[in-house]
Scaffold this motif. Structure first.
Motif, short mmCIF file in Angstrom:
data_model
loop_
_atom_site.label_atom_id
_atom_site.label_comp_id
_atom_site.label_asym_id
_atom_site.label_seq_id
_atom_site.Cartn_x
_atom_site.Cartn_y
_atom_site.Cartn_z
N VAL A 273 21.01 57.02 -17.65
CA VAL A 273 22.06 58.00 -18.34
C VAL A 273 23.36 58.08 -17.55
O VAL A 273 24.42 58.18 -18.18
N HIS A 274 23.33 57.49 -16.39
CA HIS A 274 24.59 57.21 -15.80
C HIS A 274 25.26 55.79 -16.14
O HIS A 274 26.53 55.59 -16.02
N GLY A 275 24.62 55.26 -17.27
CA GLY A 275 25.19 54.04 -17.99
C GLY A 275 26.34 54.82 -18.81
O GLY A 275 27.50 54.07 -19.11
N VAL A 276 26.18 55.93 -19.18
CA VAL A 276 27.19 56.68 -20.11
C VAL A 276 28.66 57.05 -19.14
O VAL A 276 29.64 56.57 -19.65
N GLN A 277 28.27 57.14 -18.04
CA GLN A 277 29.63 57.16 -16.95
C GLN A 277 30.29 56.04 -16.89
O GLN A 277 31.28 55.78 -16.85
N MET A 278 29.35 55.00 -16.68
CA MET A 278 29.88 53.47 -16.67
C MET A 278 30.90 53.08 -17.90
O MET A 278 31.73 52.49 -17.87
N MET A 279 30.12 53.53 -19.20
CA MET A 279 30.92 53.33 -20.54
C MET A 279 32.05 54.08 -20.41
O MET A 279 33.14 53.47 -20.76
N ASN A 280 32.02 55.25 -20.06
CA ASN A 280 33.32 56.18 -19.95
C ASN A 280 34.61 55.54 -19.42
O ASN A 280 35.49 55.38 -19.61
N LYS A 281 34.07 55.08 -18.11
CA LYS A 281 34.90 54.59 -16.96
C LYS A 281 35.58 53.05 -17.76
O LYS A 281 36.74 52.91 -17.69
N VAL A 282 34.84 52.43 -18.30
CA VAL A 282 35.07 50.82 -18.93
C VAL A 282 35.93 51.51 -19.84
O VAL A 282 37.01 50.87 -20.09
N ASN A 283 35.71 52.26 -21.01
CA ASN A 283 36.37 52.67 -22.04
C ASN A 283 37.82 53.18 -21.52
O ASN A 283 38.92 52.73 -22.33
N LYS A 284 37.95 53.86 -20.40
CA LYS A 284 39.32 54.31 -19.81
C LYS A 284 39.87 53.21 -19.36
O LYS A 284 41.35 53.33 -19.62
N LEU A 285 39.18 52.46 -18.68
CA LEU A 285 40.14 51.23 -17.88
C LEU A 285 40.49 50.04 -18.91
O LEU A 285 41.37 49.80 -18.57
N GLU A 286 39.67 49.98 -19.78
CA GLU A 286 40.14 48.66 -20.78
C GLU A 286 41.06 49.01 -21.68
O GLU A 286 40.96 50.13 -22.11
N MET A 287 41.79 47.93 -21.89
CA MET A 287 42.97 48.12 -22.90
C MET A 287 42.32 47.98 -24.44
O MET A 287 41.42 47.36 -24.57
#
Ligand code: SF4
Ligand code: SF4
Lengths: 351, 111
Positions: free
Chosen positions: B97-111
């Protein structure tokens, strides 16, 4: 491979001296663990003294149709020691004059003694309050000639106490042999069908639980609850009480503990669970155990270790209650099994 | 010389931790004892929870202690293994479920 008696295996431990040696040496001799004598001395309970006799326990022989892994009697089909009718007669003479309120017949499988029924009939006439027969259940289903045992028990209103290691087939068969669970269930159904074990029935049916391994029994009341629930739900079987009994480190159980390298940990667990309050109610204080050859012991366990009563009276033929009362009970490290946790006796917990 | 970090014999010495701080040690053991008393949950249910948690915590002392405790209570090995799977499922779910946090972070950081 099925289990065999120590006797049949020609194991060194078939000798009681070999067992006593294990019990007294090692962790006890090097002082890592206190001896039972030292432990009970801490609370001024040494020497343990016999009180008035309440329970006369008679072992009708070591022959048994089962060879359970934990058996402290080392019983089995190969054991031929069996009480003769003459010794039974001597027991009957004592039963008639004893003040004991409970008569407790054990074995092996007591029913396998050819004079068992005669003995029960005669002993019933003595008007004992609680007449217990320790039946391993499967004997009832072992052979046609035993199928009517439940009716025989009912006729003489004996109190049936039966061993049942677990409410699941796997655990039961592991301790007592393949097929034991199904036969035991059938025997319990037979007993229920004629009124044994039904709530408020006068025909008392109790079960005995021994742990199937190197651990102590859990709380008797909650185990009883779990047994009742499972046996009722799965098989519609009822019984009155469950006695949870600690396995004492002697005979086949000792052999198992040593072979599985659990001996030291088990003794640590027993000593750690030592309860000084259980000492005053250990069963040797109100029991005499008579072996198949009429010798008197403080308890069934001392019988198996061949440690007879410390009294001028050593045989049922010389029985004298007054001389036996107040005798000093013979103890060794196996006694820790009777004082662990809530304590343990043939009737379950003692505190 | 003992060369392993864990010694099974140390489990027996657990009570000794109070020796270096009696007040806190006693408070802990009082609390611990109370927690395992029969309550809204049975002692049996608590034993199974403890067994599962001892696995997710990967504490060898607790695993030994609650395996033995479970056996004493007549708990079967099938029940014990199921409890361990519950612990394992929660542990892996919690990791995933922490993968969601990772995904959120990736989505935020990536253009
Ligand atoms: S039924 Fe009882 S006497 Fe017979 S082997 Fe099993 S424990 Fe021993
Ligand atoms: S083993 Fe026998 S002598 Fe020892 S405490 Fe138990 S009943 Fe008494």
């Amino acid at each position: 491979m099925p289990i065999q008696s120590l006797n049949k295996r020609e194991s060194a431990l078939k000798q009681s001296e070999a067992q006593l040696k294990i019990l007294s040496n090692g962790i006890f001799q090097n002082g890592e663990l206190p001896t039972f004598k030292a432990k009970i001395s801490e609370t001024q309970q040494y020497p343990l003294k016999a009180k008035k006799l309440e329970i006369l326990q008679i072992n009708l022989g070591y022959m048994c149709n089962q060879v359970c892994a934990h058996c402290h009697v080392d019983a089995g089909p190969d054991r031929k020691e069996i009480m003769t009718r003459d010794t039974m007669q001597q027991c009957l003479d004592v039963i008639k004059k004893t003040g004991a309120h409970t008569l407790d017949l054990t074995g092996g499988a007591p029913e396998m003694n050819p004079n068992f029924r005669w003995f029960v009939e005669e002993a019933t006439k003595a008007g004992i309050q609680d007449f217990i027969v320790r039946s391993n259940l499967t004997i009832i289903r072992a052979n046609k000639k035993y199928h009517d045992l439940p009716l025989f028990f009912k006729k003489h209103k004996v109190h049936v106490v039966s061993s049942m290691p677990h409410w699941t087939r796997g655990k039961t068969d592991k301790q007592r042999g393949d097929g034991v669970f199904d036969k035991s269930i059938q025997a319990l159904k037979d007993l229920n069908a004629i009124g044994y074990g039904i709530p408020n029935s006068e025909l008392k049916l109790d079960l005995v639980y021994n742990p199937s391994g190197a651990f102590l029994p859990g709380d008797q009341a909650s185990l009883e609850k779990d047994f009742k629930k499972a046996l009722k739900e799965d098989f519609n079987i009822e019984f009155h009480h469950l006695f949870a009994i600690t396995n004492l480190p002697i005979s086949r159980f000792l052999d198992y503990l040593v072979a599985s390298e659990n001996y030291e940990d088990y003794m640590y667990a027993l000593v750690e669970a030592y309860n000084p309050l259980a000492v005053k109610s250990v069963m040797c204080t109100n029991t005499i155990s008579v072996s198949w050859d009429g010798v008197l012991y403080d308890c069934d366990f001392n019988q198996m270790l061949e440690l007879p009563v410390n009294s001028p009276v050593k045989h049922i033929s010389d029985y004298n209650e007054n001389l036996l009362e107040g005798r000093h009970i013979t103890i060794s490290q196996h006694c820790y099994g009777c004082t662990a946790g809530a304590g343990s006796s043939c009737q379950g917990v003692v505190t | 010389m003992q060369k392993s970090y864990y010694d099974p014999a140390d489990l027996k010495k657990f009570g000794k931790i109070s020796e270096w701080n009696e007040t806190l040690g006693e408070k802990f053991f009082d609390y611990y004892g109370k927690v395992f008393e029969e309550g809204a949950l049975t002692a049996r249910e608590k034993a199974l929870i403890a067994l599962a948690v001892s696995h997710t915590e990967q504490c060898p002392y607790c695993i030994d202690a609650y395996t033995k405790d479970s056996l004493q209570r007549g708990i079967t090995k099938e029940e014990m293994m199921e409890a361990v799977h519950v612990g394992a499922a929660i542990k892996s779910g919690a990791t995933l479920v922490h993968g969601v946090q990772m995904m959120n972070k990736v989505n935020k950081l990536e253009m």
